[in-house]
Design a protein around this motif. Sequence first.
Motif, PDB file in Angstrom:
ATOM      1  N   THR A 104       0.838  -1.198   0.000  1.00  0.00           N
ATOM      2  CA  THR A 104       0.000   0.000   0.000  1.00  0.00           C
ATOM      3  C   THR A 104       0.871   1.246   0.000  1.00  0.00           C
ATOM      4  O   THR A 104       1.980   1.262   0.525  1.00  0.00           O
ATOM      5  CB  THR A 104      -0.909   0.059   1.235  1.00  0.00           C
ATOM      6  N   ALA A 150      -2.758  -1.650  -3.314  1.00  0.00           N
ATOM      7  CA  ALA A 150      -3.957  -0.870  -2.953  1.00  0.00           C
ATOM      8  C   ALA A 150      -3.545   0.473  -2.381  1.00  0.00           C
ATOM      9  O   ALA A 150      -2.497   0.588  -1.737  1.00  0.00           O
ATOM     10  CB  ALA A 150      -4.796  -1.633  -1.937  1.00  0.00           C
ATOM     11  N   GLN A 151      -4.389   1.427  -2.591  1.00  0.00           N
ATOM     12  CA  GLN A 151      -4.082   2.755  -2.062  1.00  0.00           C
ATOM     13  C   GLN A 151      -4.533   2.815  -0.614  1.00  0.00           C
ATOM     14  O   GLN A 151      -5.647   2.438  -0.281  1.00  0.00           O
ATOM     15  CB  GLN A 151      -4.815   3.820  -2.894  1.00  0.00           C
ATOM     16  N   HIS A 152      -3.654   3.234   0.244  1.00  0.00           N
ATOM     17  CA  HIS A 152      -3.990   3.282   1.668  1.00  0.00           C
ATOM     18  C   HIS A 152      -3.172   4.395   2.300  1.00  0.00           C
ATOM     19  O   HIS A 152      -1.977   4.521   2.043  1.00  0.00           O
ATOM     20  CB  HIS A 152      -3.657   1.924   2.301  1.00  0.00           C
TER      21      HIS A 152
END
Lengths: 286, 938
Positions: A148, A208-210
């Motif tokens: 992420t 994933a974007q986090h």
Amino acid sequence: MSSAENRTITEAKSCDELEAIEINLLLEGIYRYYGFDFRNYVSSSIRRRIWYRIRAERLKSVSSLQEKVLHDPCAMERLLSDFSIHISEMFRDPLFFKSFRNNVVPILEELPFIRIWHAGCSAGEEVYSMAIILHEEGLYHKSKIYATDMNEALLKKAKDGVYPLDKMRAYMDNYLLAGGTKKFADYFEVCHDKGIFQPFLTKNIVFAQHNLVTDHSFNEFHVIICRNVMIYFDRVLQNRVHGLFYESLCMSGILGLGGKEDISFNNYSSCYEGFDREQKIYRKVK
Amino acid sequence: MLNYLIQQLSYFFEVHYNSFRLDLNKLIERKCGMRLKTKLFLGYVTILAIMTILFGVSIQNLDQSNRNVEKTQQARFLKTKYTETIKDEINNISRFYRDLILLDMNSHDFLQTIHAIRISRGELEAALDSREALAEKENIKNLLHKMKNINRDYTDMQERCIALASSGRKTEAGQVISEGGETRSQILKLMDDLYNNEDEAMSGVLQSSVVAYNRALRFLFISLLLTLLVGAGITVWMTQRATRDIRKVTAVMNRVSLIQEHIDLPRINIRSKDEVGEIAASFNEMALSLEEHATQEKEFIEEIEGQNWLKSRSSEITALCQGIQDIKTLAHLLITKISPMVEASYAVFYIREGNGDKLCFKKLACYAGSSQEFAREDLRPGEGLVGQSALENRTIMLDRVPGDYIKVSSGLGETSPKSIVILPVAFEEHVVAIIELASLQAYSPLRLELLEQVSKDIGVTINRVEAHMKIGTLLKESQVLTEELQSQSEELQLQQEELRTFNEKLEEQYKHSEKRATELERMKAALEESSEYKTEFLSNMSHELRTPLNSLLILSQTLAENQEGNLTPSQVEYVKTIFSSGNELLTLINDILDLSKVEAGKLSIHPTVIDLTGMKSYVERLFLPAARQKKLDFIVQMDEVLPDTICIDEYRLLQILKNLLANAFKFTNQGSVTLRVWKTEDQVVTKKDLFINAKRVLAFSVTDTGIGIQKDKQEMIFEAFQQANGTTARRYGGTGLGLTISQKIAALLGGFIEIDSVEGQGSTFTLYLPDQYVEKAVMTDEGSPPAWAELDGDVSTVVQVVDESPIMENWNARLEGKKILVVDDDMRNVFALTTALENRNMQTVFAENGKEGIEILQRNQDIDLVLMDIMMPEMDGFEALQSIRQIPVYEKLPIIALTAKAMKNDREKCIQAGASDYISKPVILEQLFSLIKIWLYR
């Protein structure tokens, strides 16, 4: 001290004060409008980046940058990329990876399923390094690596797995120092002047974007690697992030930090014991 | 001769010039008053006269000599001319003779020449004659005579020549000419002599004229000189005289210009009465007036300076007072400033304080006040000189201060002041302050004036400062008030806000209650339906209930009699217990039925005419045994003024009385129970409206000396099933219904029951009834739910519904049995969710990633709702959402996204991807369930 010096000192002080206020307003505005929260990053590094962006946009003051950024999303993108740290290399601090390979991997072998989280993976170099290690140790098939990062552009780069070829050549040394046993070049394909990582390496990686500042725990992991990310956070934020990691780590899970970071100075330090203190590898014990 | 005269005259003038001059002076001097004009005139005239004389003489002289010369010259000229002519003619003639010879006798020229000779001869002769006429000297005359003689000879000769020539005898003519030559040369020689004589004479004349000229010139020079001298002398003399005076004037004037102050100017001392004298006189006058002016000016300047001094001091003081905002500082400043200005050595400043009776002047400031503080601290108006000054608003001056008045002191010594001035400072006719100043010298009028002027300004200033101070206090007060006002207004605002919110809430509630009212209407209708059913049921049941109970009672009674004596005492006891329990049960049932009937409005009242005495005996009969048993006194009192009969439902009345008396006996262990019947009209204070139509009101009071009832329990006991104490039933028995029924029946009869009790002492229950039964609408009891209703389980739930939101029940019901799909890779979550869902009787299925999720969804068509995580491997939540939404069947399927992402636009992203709603991790179960409920309800 002469009065002139006095005056310049007071002027300097008020200048600093003003700048601090302006930076606060800028970060607050960005948070309120775009939702990115940089308010708790280390002020000196943020300040440096802000000024870099100010000069790059040929502006004069922080307030003018604020105006630009709030009204022009492209400017925000640029500022965002300035804020994201993307200095990385494969097998960065090879000894860390070596220690991971020698000490952590045996523990992981016993698990039926391994979940690893790379928080702040930037352009993905370290993720692929981890993937390579797992692959070489025969653990990759039962692992899932979650990579992420806050910055979507960097994440995309990581997902693509494309890196300049000359850099790849430099990484080879690191790879060897990290205890690599195979041919590094086997892991990527050469295309023009770029190297693209083989698909078998990306298979079990979830990108994933986090955002470590604002988001919450999304799973429970056996290993969390967060290297050279928190050095840019202030104490408050570091505590928050450590809380997040604590929540997301199983008991006896492994936490890996960057060379200049340490577990000792936050609220969760008592929950961890040193696994390899020199390489900043810790284990959650309570 | 003339020369000599002229010379003599000039000498004469020269020698006697000075004496002449002096004589002239004296002449003039004698006439002292002679004006300059006259003097000048005289002088010039003299000069001119002398000049004229001299010139006249000179001119005459010149003229004379000129004439002489002219005459001489004239003569000379003529003579010369004749002589010349003679000479010329002689020459001509000779020439002509010669020509004659040469010329042809017949030519024109010959004749002309002859003519010419004759003309010339004529001329010559004429000239000779003329000359001779003019000749004066003898020798010239002789000469001329001779010439004439010769000329005659010559002429003869000429004629001969001509004749010869004419006759053509030129040679003879020539000879004649040669002979005549000598004659000619004689003439010529005479001619020359004449000529020389003429020349001599001419030069003689010339010389004499030169001499005469010289002489005249000399004379002119002398006369010029003379004139010059005389003129100069006169001029100088006159100038001197004139300039002497003028110089005097100038000198004085110069002196004047050097003088600074024109108070004392020099005068010009000129006695003569001429123009300069006039100048001098004018100058003197002018000097005088200048002196006057100068003196005036000096005085004026002094005055102005004095005024200036006044004004500048006064403005100094005014300037000083600006900006001063408190009276003490002002006083100090003023006194410190004024004292040196007026050269006072000691001064005191009193300020007015108070008003009306309390008016006094307090010492506020001192100048050079000694430590002993001589000055009085405060003074009343009229007290002492200061007070007097204050009273009259008049300045008081003390010029001769006695030695023991006060002492003005410095480091080196002390002395008494010379004068003291007491100055009142007034503002608009009121004295606001007094300044007393003591000085070592007398006060000059200027200083006094300063004081007067200053006092006015000070008055104004003091007023201003006092006003300012007052304003300051007022301002503070008003500030405090304003703050209070502000906080009050803020409170008001808050209250307003609260009221508004309250209003809104009220409106909501109102709407809600309206809704509820409609619901209630429905409910009521339902209730009524069911209550009708219930009443029917009950009335049917009463018979059914009583029948078995009766048999139980009868049989147990029979058994208790133990007629056959085959029961043991304990068995008899058992049976008695059975009997009493059955009795109680019967009472209870009766009571309940009664209550229900009353509630349902089914209790009917049958008023009959009752005989009160009969009632009394009945009651006595009924309760005496109980009284005897408990060893209590039982008294029945009937008032005298009671009517004999009343029209009332006897049965019901007795029911109430029996209940009251039974209670009294039950709860009294010692003492007495009294039933008193009395009439009351005015004593019924409460509930007067009940008895509006009644003629008479009867009261039946039951008084006992029992345990009494606590004040707080006195209302409670009228409620169904309530007894004063929870343990009452155990100790005293009873169901708690009696009073309730009595109260209701009393109400039906048109009256009420009142209680008066003291714990530990006893109670009095009073039943008030109108003596005429008035048909009235049945009053339903508000508040307590129908007692019988509580028996029924179904109805109880309906009753509960009235208080609770009806919707909730539906929901809780709705959740059950629903199938939920949980898609999440975080096992902890999955576990927690599935557990919670299953606890609510919901079915759950789960998947680890999006792909699996879709598969499961397709395999289970009966899934009602999906909980979808976002961050998953294989296929993340967004992708899964999009794929699911593409399947037409699942377009409307409620999918709630669970995500750990908490940034601002993450919700939008989820919704955009297809989620119905969004909840953030960590999940709060209550929230989740509310959300689920909402989405399932839709």
